[in-house]
Every structure is written in C-alpha cells, then in structure tokens.
Design a protein around this motif. Structure first.
Motif, PDB file in Angstrom:
ATOM      1  N   PHE A 115      -7.165   8.442  10.998  1.00 34.09           N
ATOM      2  CA  PHE A 115      -6.476   7.004  11.114  1.00 34.09           C
ATOM      3  C   PHE A 115      -7.321   5.956  11.002  1.00 34.09           C
ATOM      4  N   ALA A 116      -8.554   6.136  11.593  1.00 38.38           N
ATOM      5  CA  ALA A 116      -9.525   5.120  11.334  1.00 38.38           C
ATOM      6  C   ALA A 116     -10.017   4.710  10.043  1.00 38.38           C
ATOM      7  N   THR A 117     -10.270   5.930   9.095  1.00 38.64           N
ATOM      8  CA  THR A 117     -10.782   5.752   7.914  1.00 38.64           C
ATOM      9  C   THR A 117      -9.877   5.146   6.906  1.00 38.64           C
ATOM     10  N   PHE A 118      -8.408   5.634   6.968  1.00 40.97           N
ATOM     11  CA  PHE A 118      -7.659   5.100   5.915  1.00 40.97           C
ATOM     12  C   PHE A 118      -6.653   3.819   6.752  1.00 40.97           C
ATOM     13  N   LEU A 119      -6.881   3.579   7.690  1.00 40.70           N
ATOM     14  CA  LEU A 119      -5.922   2.560   8.135  1.00 40.70           C
ATOM     15  C   LEU A 119      -5.856   1.370   7.252  1.00 40.70           C
ATOM     16  N   VAL A 120      -6.727   0.723   6.988  1.00 43.86           N
ATOM     17  CA  VAL A 120      -6.755  -0.446   6.283  1.00 43.86           C
ATOM     18  C   VAL A 120      -6.138  -0.360   4.914  1.00 43.86           C
ATOM     19  N   LEU A 121      -6.448   0.748   4.043  1.00 41.08           N
ATOM     20  CA  LEU A 121      -5.756   1.005   2.804  1.00 41.08           C
ATOM     21  C   LEU A 121      -4.298   1.010   2.982  1.00 41.08           C
ATOM     22  N   PHE A 122      -3.923   1.893   4.212  1.00 39.42           N
ATOM     23  CA  PHE A 122      -2.484   2.051   4.399  1.00 39.42           C
ATOM     24  C   PHE A 122      -1.722   0.855   4.644  1.00 39.42           C
ATOM     25  N   LEU A 123      -2.618  -0.157   5.264  1.00 40.06           N
ATOM     26  CA  LEU A 123      -1.866  -1.368   5.548  1.00 40.06           C
ATOM     27  C   LEU A 123      -1.796  -2.244   4.342  1.00 40.06           C
ATOM     28  N   LYS A 124      -2.526  -1.974   3.459  1.00 37.46           N
ATOM     29  CA  LYS A 124      -2.713  -2.693   2.127  1.00 37.46           C
ATOM     30  C   LYS A 124      -1.441  -2.074   1.408  1.00 37.46           C
ATOM     31  N   GLN A 125      -1.354  -0.828   1.389  1.00 34.95           N
ATOM     32  CA  GLN A 125      -0.414  -0.126   0.588  1.00 34.95           C
ATOM     33  C   GLN A 125       1.074  -0.654   1.117  1.00 34.95           C
TER      34      GLN A 125
ATOM     35  N   ASN B 137     -19.325  15.701  15.019  1.00 36.49           N
ATOM     36  CA  ASN B 137     -20.101  15.631  13.889  1.00 36.49           C
ATOM     37  C   ASN B 137     -19.671  16.182  12.643  1.00 36.49           C
ATOM     38  N   LEU B 138     -19.523  17.616  12.948  1.00 35.94           N
ATOM     39  CA  LEU B 138     -19.307  18.677  11.776  1.00 35.94           C
ATOM     40  C   LEU B 138     -17.728  18.442  11.304  1.00 35.94           C
ATOM     41  N   GLY B 139     -16.707  18.109  12.323  1.00 33.26           N
ATOM     42  CA  GLY B 139     -15.442  17.872  12.157  1.00 33.26           C
ATOM     43  C   GLY B 139     -15.328  16.435  11.097  1.00 33.26           C
ATOM     44  N   SER B 140     -16.221  15.429  11.734  1.00 28.90           N
ATOM     45  CA  SER B 140     -16.128  14.317  11.009  1.00 28.90           C
ATOM     46  C   SER B 140     -16.934  14.344   9.546  1.00 28.90           C
TER      47      SER B 140
ATOM     48  N   PRO C 149     -13.812  13.832   5.353  1.00 30.43           N
ATOM     49  CA  PRO C 149     -13.425  13.115   4.135  1.00 30.43           C
ATOM     50  C   PRO C 149     -13.394  14.106   2.827  1.00 30.43           C
ATOM     51  N   LEU C 150     -13.982  15.477   3.055  1.00 30.26           N
ATOM     52  CA  LEU C 150     -13.834  16.517   1.945  1.00 30.26           C
ATOM     53  C   LEU C 150     -12.291  16.781   2.078  1.00 30.26           C
ATOM     54  N   ILE C 151     -11.530  17.033   3.234  1.00 28.01           N
ATOM     55  CA  ILE C 151     -10.377  17.398   3.128  1.00 28.01           C
ATOM     56  C   ILE C 151      -9.392  16.233   2.617  1.00 28.01           C
ATOM     57  N   ALA C 152      -9.748  15.034   3.043  1.00 22.61           N
ATOM     58  CA  ALA C 152      -9.015  13.670   2.669  1.00 22.61           C
ATOM     59  C   ALA C 152      -9.159  13.540   1.063  1.00 22.61           C
ATOM     60  N   ALA C 153     -10.290  13.880   0.577  1.00 20.73           N
ATOM     61  CA  ALA C 153     -10.358  13.895  -1.059  1.00 20.73           C
ATOM     62  C   ALA C 153      -9.747  14.817  -1.793  1.00 20.73           C
ATOM     63  N   THR C 154      -9.485  16.057  -0.965  1.00 17.37           N
ATOM     64  CA  THR C 154      -8.685  17.208  -1.645  1.00 17.37           C
ATOM     65  C   THR C 154      -7.085  16.946  -1.749  1.00 17.37           C
ATOM     66  N   VAL C 155      -6.706  16.494  -0.823  1.00 20.02           N
ATOM     67  CA  VAL C 155      -5.156  16.320  -0.327  1.00 20.02           C
ATOM     68  C   VAL C 155      -4.634  14.847  -0.712  1.00 20.02           C
ATOM     69  N   ALA C 156      -5.374  13.868  -0.702  1.00 20.60           N
ATOM     70  CA  ALA C 156      -5.054  12.527  -0.564  1.00 20.60           C
ATOM     71  C   ALA C 156      -4.550  12.513  -1.992  1.00 20.60           C
ATOM     72  N   ASN C 157      -3.470  11.594  -2.126  1.00 17.23           N
ATOM     73  CA  ASN C 157      -2.624  11.180  -3.126  1.00 17.23           C
ATOM     74  C   ASN C 157      -2.435   9.434  -3.043  1.00 17.23           C
ATOM     75  N   ASP C 158      -1.687   9.104  -4.024  1.00 17.20           N
ATOM     76  CA  ASP C 158      -1.484   7.713  -3.867  1.00 17.20           C
ATOM     77  C   ASP C 158      -0.621   7.189  -2.564  1.00 17.20           C
ATOM     78  N   ASN C 159       0.203   8.005  -2.051  1.00 14.52           N
ATOM     79  CA  ASN C 159       0.910   7.985  -0.861  1.00 14.52           C
ATOM     80  C   ASN C 159       0.141   8.287   0.353  1.00 14.52           C
ATOM     81  N   LEU C 160      -0.781   7.601   1.082  1.00 16.64           N
ATOM     82  CA  LEU C 160      -1.483   7.928   2.079  1.00 16.64           C
ATOM     83  C   LEU C 160      -0.617   8.611   3.397  1.00 16.64           C
ATOM     84  N   LYS C 161       0.657   8.521   3.434  1.00 15.94           N
ATOM     85  CA  LYS C 161       1.253   8.931   4.447  1.00 15.94           C
ATOM     86  C   LYS C 161       1.142  10.483   4.508  1.00 15.94           C
ATOM     87  N   THR C 162       1.055  10.995   3.770  1.00 17.07           N
ATOM     88  CA  THR C 162       0.678  12.629   3.660  1.00 17.07           C
ATOM     89  C   THR C 162      -0.726  12.797   4.656  1.00 17.07           C
TER      90      THR C 162
END
Length: 403
Positions: free
Chosen positions: A45-55, A160-163, A167-180
């Motif tokens: 949520f915090a990491t991609f909120l700004v990009l989502f609002l822009k989208q 810290n381990l989860g955090s 980002p590795l999980i996000a890089a793997t599954v993220a696509n142009d639609n951040l809703k995923t």
C-alpha cells in the motif's frame, strides 16, 4: 534474600541467551511474528500508493491533499487500535484491524472508479497499521520484562525480512495494472487475520479486569511521558531524513543506484546484527541504549548528508544503523515500562502515533529546510537530536526520582 533479588535484577549467569529467549517464546509470540512476516511480505500500500493515484488520473496538485488525508488517518488508526486492545482484547484489536484493512485493500483492488478507490485508500490508511499497538501490547503480555528487548528485536526481524521480500514479490507479479498488487495485499491481510484468529487465545484486556478497572479512564499521559514521546518524535523526524533530504544530498554526487545500495546496507546490517545486539542492550537500563542510539542516529544522518566520498557516506550509514539497532527494540519495551498496567495498548498506540506523525512531517519539514540551505538543515537535525537525547535522560531521572 540476596542483593540481586532485593533490587529485582537477574544475576548474569541466570540470564538466558537471546537465542533461548526466542526459542522459548510462548505460542502467541510465534503466531504474531509469523503473521507479521507474512503480512509485510505482501504489503504494497505505502510503496505503490502514489503510482496508483497517478494511474487513476490524479494530478500532482491533487495528490498532496490525498496524501495529507492518508497521513492523518494513519496515526488515528494507531490510537484506535491501542484503545481497542485495552478496552476489548489484544486479539479483538488485531483481528478486527487486519480484517478491516483487508477490506479496504480489496475495495482498492476491485474499484470501478476513482471515488470508490479513494474510499478504499482511506479505509486502508486508517486500519493497515492499527494492529501494531495491540501487537506490541501482546508481546509485553507474554514476555518477562528482562526478555522484552530481544523479543521486540525478534518482532522487528520479522518486519524487516518481510519488508525486504515484499519488493521482490512486487517485481515478480506487478504489471501495468497496479490493482493486482492491492488484491494480493488484501489476501495477505486476510491470511494474517485468520492466523491471528486461530492462533491467539481469547484473553480479556487488563483494562477490563477488576484490578485495573479503578485506573481505567482517558486523559493525557503524565508529563514525563509527554517528554518521552516528544523525544521519540524528535529523533524519528531526524532519522526519517534518510528517505528525503539524505537521498537528495547523496544523489548530488552519486547515482540513484548508489543510494539504493546504501539502503540495502542498512537493511542487511539490521537483519544480521540487531537481535545479537539486543543481548547487550537488555542488560542495561533502557535510557542508556536510547540515548546512545539517538546520538548515533543524529550524527550518522548528518554525516551522511554532508560527507563527500562514497566510502565515508557508507561509514555514516553504518553509524546511524547501529544507532537504530540500539534504539528501536528498546523504545517499545521502555514504553511498556512507563505505562499503567491497564493502558499498555493505549500507550503503545501513542508510540505508533508519534512515530507516524514524525514519518509524515519529518521529510516535509526537512525538504523545506534543505531548500533554504543545507547548513540550516543539518544544524537543525543536530540540535533536535541532542534535545531528544537530553529528553530521554530527563525522563530517566524523573522516573527514578522519588515522588
């Protein structure tokens, strides 16, 4: 009765190792730590909120108002979560906040339009971090006082381990639609909630017991706690400069990837050494690692901002990282020690609130001062950090003085 027993301290040979403290931790601690790791690994949520609002089509003029509302909702949620953990139970606060956060994230991920998405954003901002005060209070409930610092270090290790994995999980599954990503976050919060529901005992809050009922009630914390929280918000505002003005200062002479490598250094040091270091910090009064950690964080952040050679910047990052490792596991334990027995959750809520406020305001104020002059910024950080250190020393003297 021996002298050690009379003053309520352990003999060195009787104190368990950090590894044994963690290994022997009761089931609720392990359930919470496992759930927090799972939750942080899928929290975007915090990491991609700004990009989502822009989208969604929000302009750079509209975004600050939304982010301001989010910044207000987050500490409000911390206060609410702390209050609920005392008035209801730790389990009710933990499960309730994570279920509501899951719902907010699901609304974002499946929103058909901008108004619905914003409703999900504000609900998530209110509840996503609201479980932290109850989590800290639960750790206090199930841990001996002499073991709290290692247990809080263990809890931070999971965070810290989860955090780091997120980002590795996000890089793997993220696509142009951040809703995923928000749908995935909703699922991880739901799984976290289910784990808490099945794994934690339903124990009523201390604030509802007969012994604590006489002390229940509202009101501001005592003056010494206001000084304590003021010192925390001060050093946190200095420390959080690493996300804003320190990045600007480093990137003036180095690349963005060089700055990212410094953050990786920070994370790696914390993951490797914070728990072993907690074996030392738990042996001394809380104000000693708090004060030393505050000075190291202040000096390290200022040095990171003014240093030129990259090797010196890396050393500075190591300095404020050591300060972080000294300070962070101790502060929650100190808050518990300074709290009335019936309001442990509420006072942990105060702690989460002031930290959230500092994380919200610190970069904004720092960037403003940076624009006026870098010398003014680093001088201000030095003064604020020193005042925070003096504040902790003052709280310590106050707490130990009679009356």
């Amino acid at each position: 009765m021996s002298t050690d027993e009379a003053v309520g301290t352990d003999r060195p040979q009787q104190r368990r190792s950090v590894l044994r403290v963690v290994r022997d931790a009761p089931r609720p601690v392990w359930v919470l730590v496992a759930g927090v790791f799972l939750n942080r690994a899928g929290s975007f949520f915090a990491t991609f909120l700004v990009l989502f609002l822009k989208q969604l089509g929000f302009t750079t003029q509209e975004m600050p108002l939304i982010l301001l509302a989010v910044g207000i909702a987050t500490p409000m949620g911390s206060l609410l979560g702390g209050w609920a953990s005392d008035r209801l139970s730790r389990k009710a606060s933990l499960v309730g906040s994570t279920v509501l956060a899951s719902g907010g994230l699901a609304v974002i991920g499946m929103s058909p339009n901008r108004p619905v998405a914003l409703c999900g954003v504000f609900a998530t901002a209110l509840f996503a971090q609201a479980y932290l005060p109850a989590a800290s209070a639960l750790l206090v409930d199930h841990t001996k006082e002499e073991d709290r610092v290692p247990i809080f270090a263990f809890f931070r290790l999971a965070l810290n381990l989860g955090s780091t994995l997120g980002p590795l999980i996000a890089a793997t599954v993220a696509n142009d639609n951040l809703k995923t990503l928000f749908v995935i976050s909703s699922c991880t919060y739901a799984a976290f909630s289910l784990l808490l529901w099945l794994g934690l005992p339903a124990v009523p809050s201390r604030a509802r017991t007969a012994d604590a009922r006489r002390a229940a009630g509202g009101g501001l914390p005592p003056l010494r706690l206001i000084l304590f929280y003021g010192s925390i918000i001060a050093i946190t505002a200095v420390y959080v400069q690493y996300t804003s003005t320190v990045a600007l200062a480093v990137e003036e002479g180095h690349s963005a990837s060089a700055y990212a490598l410094l953050l990786t250094l920070n994370s790696g040091l914390v993951i490797l050494f914070e728990m072993p270091l907690s074996g030392l910090t738990r042996r001394v009064p809380w104000w000693i690692p708090a004060a030393i950690g505050t000075l190291l964080m202040t000096f390290g952040i200022v040095l990171t901002g003014v240093a030129g050679p990259y090797w010196l910047i890396a050393v500075a990052v190591g300095v404020w990282t050591v300060g972080e490792m000294l300070f962070s596991p101790v502060v929650s334990s100190a808050t518990a020690a300074l709290s009335p027995p019936d309001r442990v959750g509420l006072y942990q809520g105060y702690l989460a609130t002031v930290q959230a406020v500092a994380f919200g305001l610190g970069p904004a104020v720092g960037t403003y001062l940076y624009g006026i002059g870098t010398g003014l910024l680093w001088l201000s950080c030095s003064v604020v950090g020193l005042l925070a250190c003096l504040g902790f020393l003052g709280v310590s003297r106050w707490a130990r003085s009679p009356g």
